[in-house]
Design an enzyme around this catalytic site. Structure first.
Site, PDB file in Angstrom:
ATOM      1  CB  ALA A 290      24.008 -24.499  -0.233  1.00  0.00           C
ATOM      2  N   GLY A 291      21.878 -26.949  -0.420  1.00  0.00           N
ATOM      3  CA  GLY A 291      21.748 -28.392  -0.279  1.00  0.00           C
ATOM      4  C   GLY A 291      20.313 -28.848  -0.155  1.00  0.00           C
TER       5      GLY A 291
ATOM      6  CG  HIS B 231      29.184 -31.871  -6.725  1.00  0.00           C
ATOM      7  ND1 HIS B 231      30.243 -31.028  -6.950  1.00  0.00           N
ATOM      8  CD2 HIS B 231      29.033 -31.929  -5.375  1.00  0.00           C
ATOM      9  CE1 HIS B 231      30.720 -30.612  -5.795  1.00  0.00           C
ATOM     10  NE2 HIS B 231      30.015 -31.140  -4.837  1.00  0.00           N
TER      11      HIS B 231
ATOM     12  CG  ASP C 172      25.954 -33.082  -2.923  1.00  0.00           C
ATOM     13  OD1 ASP C 172      26.353 -33.452  -1.794  1.00  0.00           O
ATOM     14  OD2 ASP C 172      26.274 -31.989  -3.417  1.00  0.00           O
TER      15      ASP C 172
END
Length: 488
Positions: free
Chosen positions: A369-370, A273, A346
């Protein structure tokens, strides 16, 4: 007889420059014929392809199924979302410690449990990349390759030394569940590289598949810059988060990976990434400086579609961060010129009630996060890529053919006799708008909310079985675990 014939589709192959109008015959879960004018009387089922584009099923080779929800809960909803967007294979990075199965101990025991709870839960085929977290795990790497068919080690999170998944942390040993005396640091990463290099020498037939994949951010830089940006308080939201995890942090970490892999004699690493111009240029410098190391270069759909002015703001928090528009445009340049080898999402389903702080939902520092988005991989890359001059065949290479070859999926990634009949039929003319409310994911939001795309997946087949059609999931979750390299 064929089990299924799909009539009149424009076949998109990754190593071609054409999309000829052909029929596709499927038998016993594999492509049996790809040619003109197959006789419908020779099939039990006939599907009208409407001259749509027929892509080989997309392979999202960087996901995190089971990271915020137990894998048995996460897999059905997130794989359903994936197949609705033409993804037929999910490869997931996993590790011991908190999250996933929330356990420590031997990698083998972890994998046995993970495979048990995953069985019968995926609508698509799936595999795992395993990250050695403790020193004991390094001794298990050979078993992970040979017994579990998981030859790519990672995701190695280089920033975990001083940072947690969401920000500053001083409890790494606790949440990674390390034993006393274990350290998750550069020395540990060096040992992973050296053991992977030994395995490459010991198993030359598997050597190209024995890889180490790195999340490249430098923890000391993150610690200092987060403190600085929060103290100055000049920036907000995604812009603040990007500045707190600056591009040169990525670049420094990538340079370390290059030197470390070269010193270890490791010939295959993946830089995951890449989010910025500075990081990409560092990866290209490493390629020049260390010609003995094959550097796989990956970017995500999120880093290609979103920038720091994204209207969804805090909901787009991810590591490495979403970057300013100039970085996004540079990444597209490297997609178009062939530097980027595969595109992923991701995907990490961070549910709405977990993503932001209930007491301060706009606070970027408190958000987790994510985010997910596997279902948008193929249509988004097609829509935005074709607009920029990317051919459908190049799209097929980036999301299917290239990851199939890189990660040992020898029967996937193309439309030809003898390959698994993984297929996505995409209407290239349908315009539609992304809305989380229409997703099969359990996430409840998407940072891609409101983005308009041209090109929509209408059918998805996994090994010849229809799993998505006319906006609906079809059948039960019958995805299979993929031992890599694939057998048979």
């Amino acid at each position: 007889m064929f089990d299924t014939i799909i009539k009149k589709v424009r076949v998109v192959r990754p190593n071609s420059n054409e999309t000829p109008l052909l029929d596709i015959g499927i038998r016993d879960g594999m492509f049996a014929a790809v040619e003109r004018h197959l006789d419908p009387a020779e099939a039990y089922t006939v599907v009208d392809g409407n001259e749509w584009l027929a892509f080989p099923g997309a392979i999202d080779s960087h996901t995190h199924i089971g990271i915020y929800q137990h894998p048995s809960i996460d897999a059905p909803t997130e794989s359903a979302a994936a197949v609705s967007g033409g993804v037929t294979t999910l490869l997931t990075y996993v590790r011991t410690g908190s999250l996933y199965l929330n356990r420590s101990g031997p990698c083998g025991d972890f994998m046995d449990e993970l495979l048990h709870v995953s069985s019968g839960r995926f609508y698509c085929d799936y595999g795992y990349h395993v990250s050695p977290i403790s020193s004991d795990h390094i001794a298990e790497m050979e078993r992970i390759v040979c017994a579990y068919g998981a030859p790519n080690f990672g995701e190695v999170f280089m920033f975990y030394g001083l940072h947690g998944l969401h920000g500053r942390s001083d409890t790494q040993a606790q949440w990674l569940m390390l034993k006393e005396g274990d350290h998750y640091d550069l020395a540990h990463f060096d040992c992973i590289c050296r053991e992977a290099a030994r395995l490459q020498r010991a198993y030359p037939e598997l050597a190209p598949l024995i890889q180490v994949s790195f999340h490249c951010e430098t923890p000391e830089i993150l610690r200092a810059y987060e403190k600085k940006i929060r103290h100055e308080d000049h920036l907000q939201g995604l812009a603040a988060y990007s500045a707190a995890r600056p591009p040169h942090s990525e670049a420094i970490a990538i340079s370390i990976v290059g030197a470390m892999a070269h010193a270890a004699g490791l010939h295959h690493v993946n830089i995951l990434h890449i989010s910025s111009r500075e990081a990409m240029e560092a990866a290209l410098r490493c390629r020049s400086a260390y010609p003995d190391v094959d550097f796989g270069i990956e970017v995500t759909a999120g880093h290609l579609l979103l920038d720091t002015d994204c209207p969804m703001g805090v909901w787009a928090k991810v590591n490495p961060p979403i970057r300013p528009r100039e970085d996004v445009e540079y990444l597209w340049e490297k997609v178009l010129d062939g530097t980027v080898q595969w595109v992923v999402t991701d995907h990490a389903n961070c549910p709405r009630d977990m993503k932001v702080a209930a007491t301060d939902p706009g606070n970027i520092w408190l958000a987790k996060a994510g985010f997910g988005g596997s279902e948008y991989l193929l249509p988004a890359l097609y829509s935005e890529g074709v607009r920029r001059g990317l051919s459908p065949n190049r799209v097929a290479a980036l999301v299917s053919g290239n990851p199939a070859r890189r990660f040992g999926l020898s029967r996937k990634g193309d439309i030809a006799a003898g390959y698994d009949a993984d297929l996505a039929l995409l209407d290239p003319s349908e315009r539609w708008t992304i809305h989380a409310a229409n997703s099969f994911s359990a996430q409840g939001y998407t940072p891609f909310e409101g983005i308009e795309l041209t090109g929509r997946v209408k059918y998805t087949f996994v090994r010849g079985q229809t799993v998505f059609a006319n906006g609906q999931i079809v059948g039960a979750p019958e995805g299979r675990y993929l031992h890599r390299p694939m057998r048979g």
